[in-house]
Motif scaffolding. Structure first.
Motif, mmCIF file in Angstrom:
data_model
loop_
_atom_site.group_PDB
_atom_site.id
_atom_site.type_symbol
_atom_site.label_atom_id
_atom_site.label_comp_id
_atom_site.label_asym_id
_atom_site.label_seq_id
_atom_site.Cartn_x
_atom_site.Cartn_y
_atom_site.Cartn_z
ATOM 1 N N LEU A 128 0.923 -1.157 -0.103
ATOM 2 C CA LEU A 128 -0.086 -0.198 0.039
ATOM 3 C C LEU A 128 0.944 1.437 -0.056
ATOM 4 N N GLN A 129 0.938 1.958 -1.129
ATOM 5 C CA GLN A 129 1.872 2.983 -1.295
ATOM 6 C C GLN A 129 1.057 4.091 -2.000
ATOM 7 N N VAL A 130 0.430 5.184 -1.218
ATOM 8 C CA VAL A 130 -0.385 6.033 -1.801
ATOM 9 C C VAL A 130 -0.218 7.466 -1.013
ATOM 10 N N LEU A 131 -0.646 8.462 -1.624
ATOM 11 C CA LEU A 131 -0.690 9.929 -1.114
ATOM 12 C C LEU A 131 -2.317 10.123 -1.256
ATOM 13 N N GLN A 132 -2.744 10.699 -0.010
ATOM 14 C CA GLN A 132 -4.240 11.057 0.262
ATOM 15 C C GLN A 132 -4.451 12.521 0.395
ATOM 16 N N CYS A 133 -5.177 12.855 -0.333
ATOM 17 C CA CYS A 133 -5.457 14.318 -0.472
ATOM 18 C C CYS A 133 -7.266 14.763 -0.699
ATOM 19 N N GLY A 134 -7.384 15.785 -0.441
ATOM 20 C CA GLY A 134 -8.919 16.221 -0.631
ATOM 21 C C GLY A 134 -9.723 16.558 0.536
ATOM 22 N N ASP A 135 -9.161 16.686 1.592
ATOM 23 C CA ASP A 135 -9.507 17.295 3.053
ATOM 24 C C ASP A 135 -9.012 18.534 3.185
ATOM 25 N N ARG B 217 -0.036 0.921 -10.106
ATOM 26 C CA ARG B 217 0.806 2.261 -9.938
ATOM 27 C C ARG B 217 0.030 3.353 -10.892
ATOM 28 N N GLY B 218 -0.269 4.536 -10.600
ATOM 29 C CA GLY B 218 -1.028 5.612 -11.443
ATOM 30 C C GLY B 218 -2.368 5.858 -11.118
ATOM 31 N N THR B 219 -3.041 4.913 -10.452
ATOM 32 C CA THR B 219 -4.464 4.915 -10.162
ATOM 33 C C THR B 219 -4.898 6.019 -9.440
ATOM 34 N N VAL B 220 -5.918 6.731 -9.789
ATOM 35 C CA VAL B 220 -6.532 8.037 -8.750
ATOM 36 C C VAL B 220 -7.701 7.169 -8.374
ATOM 37 N N ALA B 221 -8.032 6.930 -7.272
ATOM 38 C CA ALA B 221 -9.390 6.390 -6.587
ATOM 39 C C ALA B 221 -9.803 7.516 -5.288
ATOM 40 N N MET B 222 -10.953 7.247 -5.189
ATOM 41 C CA MET B 222 -11.540 7.760 -4.101
ATOM 42 C C MET B 222 -11.609 6.938 -2.612
ATOM 43 N N ALA B 223 -11.427 7.647 -1.674
ATOM 44 C CA ALA B 223 -11.327 7.206 -0.274
ATOM 45 C C ALA B 223 -12.775 7.100 0.249
ATOM 46 N N ASN B 224 -13.323 6.111 1.294
ATOM 47 C CA ASN B 224 -14.534 6.300 1.763
ATOM 48 C C ASN B 224 -14.507 5.812 3.213
ATOM 49 N N THR B 225 -15.649 5.680 3.682
ATOM 50 C CA THR B 225 -15.509 5.368 5.406
ATOM 51 C C THR B 225 -15.980 3.987 5.630
ATOM 52 N N GLY B 226 -16.117 3.397 4.332
ATOM 53 C CA GLY B 226 -16.811 1.741 4.594
ATOM 54 C C GLY B 226 -18.127 1.597 4.479
ATOM 55 N N ARG B 227 -18.871 2.784 4.689
ATOM 56 C CA ARG B 227 -20.275 2.999 4.825
ATOM 57 C C ARG B 227 -20.834 3.186 3.374
ATOM 58 N N LEU C 271 -3.713 8.942 -4.480
ATOM 59 C CA LEU C 271 -3.071 8.757 -5.698
ATOM 60 C C LEU C 271 -1.888 7.355 -5.376
ATOM 61 N N VAL C 272 -2.066 6.602 -6.147
ATOM 62 C CA VAL C 272 -1.333 5.366 -5.972
ATOM 63 C C VAL C 272 0.012 5.465 -6.785
ATOM 64 N N TYR C 273 1.158 5.439 -5.924
ATOM 65 C CA TYR C 273 2.462 5.666 -6.618
ATOM 66 C C TYR C 273 3.252 4.144 -7.119
ATOM 67 N N ALA C 274 2.680 3.240 -6.439
ATOM 68 C CA ALA C 274 3.120 1.949 -6.641
ATOM 69 C C ALA C 274 2.156 1.115 -6.516
ATOM 70 N N ASP C 275 2.257 -0.196 -7.145
ATOM 71 C CA ASP C 275 1.127 -1.267 -7.133
ATOM 72 C C ASP C 275 0.662 -1.358 -5.418
ATOM 73 N N SER C 276 -0.735 -1.420 -5.341
ATOM 74 C CA SER C 276 -1.124 -1.399 -4.012
ATOM 75 C C SER C 276 -2.231 -2.424 -3.793
ATOM 76 N N GLN C 277 -2.434 -3.139 -2.704
ATOM 77 C CA GLN C 277 -3.597 -3.961 -2.780
ATOM 78 C C GLN C 277 -4.674 -3.671 -1.815
ATOM 79 N N LEU C 278 -5.840 -3.823 -2.401
ATOM 80 C CA LEU C 278 -7.043 -3.170 -1.964
ATOM 81 C C LEU C 278 -8.020 -3.905 -2.384
#
Length: 260
Positions: free
Chosen positions: A139-146, A183-193, A203-210
């Motif tokens: 899991l290698q990501v940078l999280q933004c938008g808050d 790597r290179g994916t842009v995705a949304m975060a959420n609360t799980g609800r 922003l995913v900067y290396a292949d990540s498992q989710l």
């Protein structure tokens, strides 16, 4: 009012990214779109360990953006009818560490792209931090938008996940199985609800498992990935118990320009 912090848990080969958002007590956020959704006798995609094949787009869709808590900034929800479901949108993030270019894909997630573009055009993301960096293997990501920088901020509305989650049957066990977010994916975060997509993205900067429950809605250009990798090389402060923390090299989104 209860506030849900963005948490990001790492362990046992399965990583979770949950975006913090506000909740008003019985006001769950929901959304619908005209994008493909598994239903009826349709079957979920076969599990391969990779994201399922992306949608190809089609006719405009309708979206639903329901009120959810207090907005971190005074913005309006986007238009919800005749939302384009094909084509791409270029986005340029001017940041304190260098430019990051995005290409958003309306076919993958029309309601998500519609929301992101609306927020960007209202200046919602301007002068905001990327509050979380995770550098753990898998899991290698940078999280933004808050805008609040706390991991709990949102735009005052919420909406449902789109691709890839909407390709699976509700309750499918595969929704708990990790797949590779490349790597290179842009995705949304959420609360799980349900309905808890808001403004926070990663922003995913290396292949990540989710698990496939985080809406994919675009890609990061190579120049932007190089910028993020430089930030990641300096690590994070480890301030978040579930994994990661604020980047040691602070990242501030100064402005966002949309084209196309």
């Amino acid at each position: 009012m209860t506030r849900f912090r963005t948490t990001l848990a790492v362990g046992a080969g399965l990583a979770l990214i949950l975006t913090g958002c506000s909740d008003n007590g019985g006001d769950d956020t929901t959304a619908t779109s005209g994008s493909a959704t598994a239903s009826g006798t349709a079957q979920s995609p076969e599990y391969t360990g990779a994201l399922p094949e992306r949608p190809t787009g089609g006719d405009p869709v309708s979206c639903t953006y329901n009120p959810s808590g207090d907005a971190s900034r005074d913005v309006s929800a986007p238009a919800a009818t005749d939302v384009p479901a094909e084509g791409t949108v270029g986005v340029s993030l001017t940041t304190s560490v260098g430019p990051i270019g995005l290409e958003l894909d309306r076919a993958e997630a029309p309601c998500t792209v519609n929301s992101f573009v609306s927020l960007a055009e209202q200046g919602y993301f301007d002068d905001t931090p990327c509050h979380r960096l995770v550098t753990s293997p898998g899991l290698q990501v940078l999280q933004c938008g808050d805008p609040s920088g706390t991991g709990t901020g949102g735009p005052g509305y919420g909406f449902d996940t789109e691709y890839p989650e909407n390709l699976y049957q509700p309750g499918d066990a595969q929704l708990r199985q990790p797949v590779i977010y490349p790597r290179g994916t842009v995705a949304m975060a959420n609360t799980g609800r349900p309905g808890s997509n808001g403004s926070q993205f990663f922003l995913v900067y290396a292949d990540s498992q989710l698990p496939p429950s985080y809406t994919v809605f675009g890609t990061v250009d190579e120049a932007g990935l190089a910028v993020i990798e430089e930030v990641a090389a300096e690590g994070d402060d480890g301030s978040m118990a579930a994994g990661g923390g604020a980047p040691n090299r602070g990242v501030q989104i100064e402005s966002v320009a949309v084209s196309g």
